[in-house]
Motif scaffolding. Structure first.
Motif, PDB file in Angstrom:
ATOM      1  N   LEU A   1      14.790 -66.696  78.723  1.00  0.00           N
ATOM      2  CA  LEU A   1      14.948 -66.229  78.092  1.00  0.00           C
ATOM      3  C   LEU A   1      14.007 -64.186  77.464  1.00  0.00           C
ATOM      4  N   VAL A   2      13.593 -63.983  78.529  1.00  0.00           N
ATOM      5  CA  VAL A   2      12.216 -63.126  78.380  1.00  0.00           C
ATOM      6  C   VAL A   2      12.914 -61.849  78.667  1.00  0.00           C
ATOM      7  N   LYS A   3      13.328 -61.088  77.743  1.00  0.00           N
ATOM      8  CA  LYS A   3      14.543 -60.022  78.535  1.00  0.00           C
ATOM      9  C   LYS A   3      14.012 -58.621  77.339  1.00  0.00           C
TER      10      LYS A   3
ATOM     11  N   GLY B   1      12.072 -63.655  72.334  1.00  0.00           N
ATOM     12  CA  GLY B   1      12.604 -64.256  73.627  1.00  0.00           C
ATOM     13  C   GLY B   1      11.488 -65.215  74.290  1.00  0.00           C
ATOM     14  N   LYS B   2      10.096 -64.758  74.600  1.00  0.00           N
ATOM     15  CA  LYS B   2       8.783 -65.098  74.629  1.00  0.00           C
ATOM     16  C   LYS B   2       8.753 -66.310  73.824  1.00  0.00           C
ATOM     17  N   ALA B   3       8.649 -66.032  72.396  1.00  0.00           N
ATOM     18  CA  ALA B   3       8.342 -66.831  71.322  1.00  0.00           C
ATOM     19  C   ALA B   3       9.907 -68.630  71.649  1.00  0.00           C
ATOM     20  N   ASN B   4      10.600 -67.845  71.835  1.00  0.00           N
ATOM     21  CA  ASN B   4      11.563 -69.820  71.872  1.00  0.00           C
ATOM     22  C   ASN B   4      11.811 -69.739  73.554  1.00  0.00           C
ATOM     23  N   LEU B   5      10.722 -69.296  74.706  1.00  0.00           N
ATOM     24  CA  LEU B   5      10.515 -69.413  76.256  1.00  0.00           C
ATOM     25  C   LEU B   5       8.962 -70.452  75.767  1.00  0.00           C
TER      26      LEU B   5
ATOM     27  N   ALA C   1      19.745 -70.587  72.941  1.00  0.00           N
ATOM     28  CA  ALA C   1      18.647 -69.803  72.949  1.00  0.00           C
ATOM     29  C   ALA C   1      19.621 -68.443  73.244  1.00  0.00           C
ATOM     30  N   LEU C   2      20.491 -68.077  74.420  1.00  0.00           N
ATOM     31  CA  LEU C   2      20.868 -67.208  74.573  1.00  0.00           C
ATOM     32  C   LEU C   2      22.205 -66.985  73.611  1.00  0.00           C
ATOM     33  N   ALA C   3      22.886 -67.948  73.387  1.00  0.00           N
ATOM     34  CA  ALA C   3      24.191 -68.493  72.770  1.00  0.00           C
ATOM     35  C   ALA C   3      23.970 -67.861  71.458  1.00  0.00           C
ATOM     36  N   ASP C   4      22.809 -67.585  70.726  1.00  0.00           N
ATOM     37  CA  ASP C   4      22.840 -66.745  69.286  1.00  0.00           C
ATOM     38  C   ASP C   4      21.525 -66.168  68.983  1.00  0.00           C
TER      39      ASP C   4
ATOM     40  N   ALA D   1      21.720 -71.955  66.441  1.00  0.00           N
ATOM     41  CA  ALA D   1      22.358 -73.234  66.971  1.00  0.00           C
ATOM     42  C   ALA D   1      20.539 -73.237  68.061  1.00  0.00           C
ATOM     43  N   LEU D   2      19.861 -72.497  68.521  1.00  0.00           N
ATOM     44  CA  LEU D   2      18.493 -73.517  69.465  1.00  0.00           C
ATOM     45  C   LEU D   2      18.263 -74.561  68.640  1.00  0.00           C
TER      46      LEU D   2
END
Length: 564
Positions: free
Chosen positions: A470-472, A481-485, A515-518, A523-524
């Motif tokens: 998720l971190v990219k 990405g970090k917040a989602n992780l 998370a990667l799809a949207d 979606a997450l």
């Protein structure tokens, strides 16, 4: 399509799960696609494969799709063989597919070169997986025969495509081999398949299948033996060439770094390849101490994985997954890294190649930079960085744009290149900067969750490790990405209530995929709520009111239009 036959009906086991190898990896059926022209005995070959597998005690299934009249299309025969004998499945039975799937083929065996390329063209063969057996003989198509001149397709180009799009490839004239043996080409294909090593059967079992044929067994055995020896010889030659090349490469390779060898000694040999890449990346990014920190962190993950049991300890799937994403995360992008990459000789040489510049040509390279308050603050101590960011937030609150410093640096000049190299040399500022502190703290939270999950269940540890994906990127993408992780870790990996760790791992996998799809995160949030976790908090965004510039008329609204 002919109906499936063999010993494959039924679903996967009443006990649940799938068969696994000694290393814990799930077994999947060995997939074989055979293409043959009319009259070449493709149906007999498919029956021989099914009979051999059945007598060996393996589940097998075969289907076929007939071709069109004569040379306009070949008949394809699709066979799936389970690599584990039924006696070792404990009463369970595998599920097979009725048709081949592009990219999921283990063996492509074809009696005609263009038919082989035709199957490659629709994606059946892949360089990572597919072993190709093909005849070099040609049976010209109608389109080739219609040309006034020589309309034949170039054999060299066809063979080149076969070798390019296969993991291994053996090509020889199967028609000539069948003619010399006084048999049909199906027996030759059968011998080639046996020699490929794709199926776990002894040579005598293939030969016994042929002997059970009603007629022509002796001729078929001659063709089988001839093809077996040709393919076995080709494979031996290729292995000898590969061994010689590896020996030559080893002879001229530089001596191994003793320091790295000692550092990797604590890790299993199957992890060394990715660890070397990670260490090289981080040593180039910062220094040897930073690379050692990378290995220390992976050592903790490996220890946790080994505590989960012998099966997980042998596969090291979680440690390998962490090694991938940890190396990328620890080498986070900042202005020092960008300056380093932009000013490297390899980058300048690449630019010259891309514009096709000659040795005497002068290439002007102008790099555009626009560092903002966050990029500058990342290299400052925490107290200074906080003051700078508070100042930038006050600017935004007053309706002004975020601070940014647009720069155009002429990298092809001495001054421009020197400026970038000076900035690239400021690696020492990273460890004193606020960004470094924040990144290391977030990394440790992720690693702690991975270690805790790996100790409880190997699958759970792996799914948390895979969340490193998720971190990219950089900037807002990286922060999101970090917040989602962290949200997934806090509310699915630990806090949420699940009946067991298997369900928890499935929930984490689903949330990661969402998370990667949207990019917007809708979606997450839905996936989080579905598994009993709260959605991500709404992030406050300032509203800016922009007035019309002096001298520019205000935009007309529908109300204005009606009044007019």
């Amino acid at each position: 399509m002919s109906p499936p036959h063999g010993r494959s009906e039924g679903g996967l086991l009443p006990l649940g799960g799938t068969a696994r190898s000694a290393e814990g990896a799930p077994f999947t059926p060995t997939t074989i696609l055979v293409t043959a022209l009319g009259g070449e005995g493709g149906g007999v070959l498919a029956e021989w494969l099914v009979e051999t597998a059945t007598r060996a005690g393996h589940s097998v299934q075969s289907t076929s799709i007939p071709g069109v009249a004569q040379r306009t299309g070949a008949t394809t025969y699709y066979v799936e063989v389970f690599p584990v004998p039924d006696s070792e499945l404990g009463g369970r039975r595998p599920v097979f597919s009725l048709n081949p799937v592009p990219g999921a083929l283990d063996l492509l065996a074809s009696s005609e070169l263009l038919e082989t390329v035709r199957q490659i063209g629709i994606g059946m063969a892949t360089p990572e997986r597919t072993h190709v057996l093909t005849s070099t003989s040609r049976s010209l198509t109608v389109a080739e025969k219609m040309q006034l001149g020589d309309g034949r397709l170039a054999e060299g180009e066809l063979l080149g495509m076969v070798r390019q799009m296969s993991r291994e490839a053996e090509a020889f004239d199967m028609v000539a081999a069948a003619r010399d043996a006084g048999t049909v080409i199906s027996a030759v294909l059968f011998g080639a398949i046996a020699a490929s090593g794709i199926l776990p059967f002894e040579l005598r079992m293939y030969e016994e299948t042929i002997r059970r044929s009603e007629r022509g067994a002796e001729a078929s055995l001659r063709g089988f033996a001839k093809a077996f020896e040709i393919v076995a010889s080709l494979r031996r030659d290729r292995q000898a060439v590969r061994a010689a090349a590896e020996a030559a490469a080893e002879a001229i390779a530089p001596a191994p770094d003793e320091r790295k060898v000692a550092a990797l000694a604590a890790f299993p040999a199957d992890l060394h390849d990715i660890l070397v890449l990670g260490c090289d990346r981080l040593e180039d990014y910062q220094d040897a101490g930073y690379a050692q920190l990378y290995l220390d962190r992976l050592g903790r993950v490996l220890g946790a994985e080994r505590q989960a049991g012998d099966a997980a300890g042998r596969s090291h799937a979680t440690t390998r997954e962490v090694a991938r994403f940890l190396a990328l995360w620890m080498a986070f992008d900042d202005i020092v890294r960008v300056a380093d990459l932009k000013s490297r000789a390899s980058r300048i040489a690449r630019v010259r190649r891309e514009v096709k510049a000659g040795e005497a040509d002068v290439v002007a390279i102008v790099d555009h930079f626009k560092p903002g308050a966050a990029e500058i603050a990342s290299l400052l101590p925490k107290a200074w960085a906080e003051r700078l960011m508070r100042w930038d937030r006050r600017r935004l609150a007053r309706g002004r744009d975020a601070f940014a410093l647009p720069l155009k640096i002429r990298t092809h000049t001495v001054f421009g290149l020197l400026l970038l190299r000076v900035l690239a040399a400021m690696k020492g500022l990273r460890r004193r900067g606020s960004r470094y502190t924040e990144e290391q703290a977030t990394i440790e939270r992720w690693l702690a969750a991975v270690e805790a999950g790996a100790r409880r269940d190997p699958a759970l540890g792996f799914e948390i490790a895979a969340c490193g994906r998720l971190v990219k990127g950089y900037g807002a993408t990286n922060e999101r990405g970090k917040a989602n992780l962290l949200h997934v870790i806090d509310h699915l990996a630990t806090a949420a209530t699940f009946s067991n760790d298997v369900a928890r791992a499935e929930a984490i996998r689903g949330a990661r995929s969402a998370a990667l799809a949207d990019e917007a995160g809708t979606a997450l949030d839905q996936a989080l709520v579905r598994h009993g976790a709260p959605p991500r908090p709404v992030k406050a965004q300032p509203i800016r009111w922009v007035g019309a510039r002096p001298g520019r008329p205000r935009p007309r609204t529908p109300a204005h239009e009606e009044a007019a």
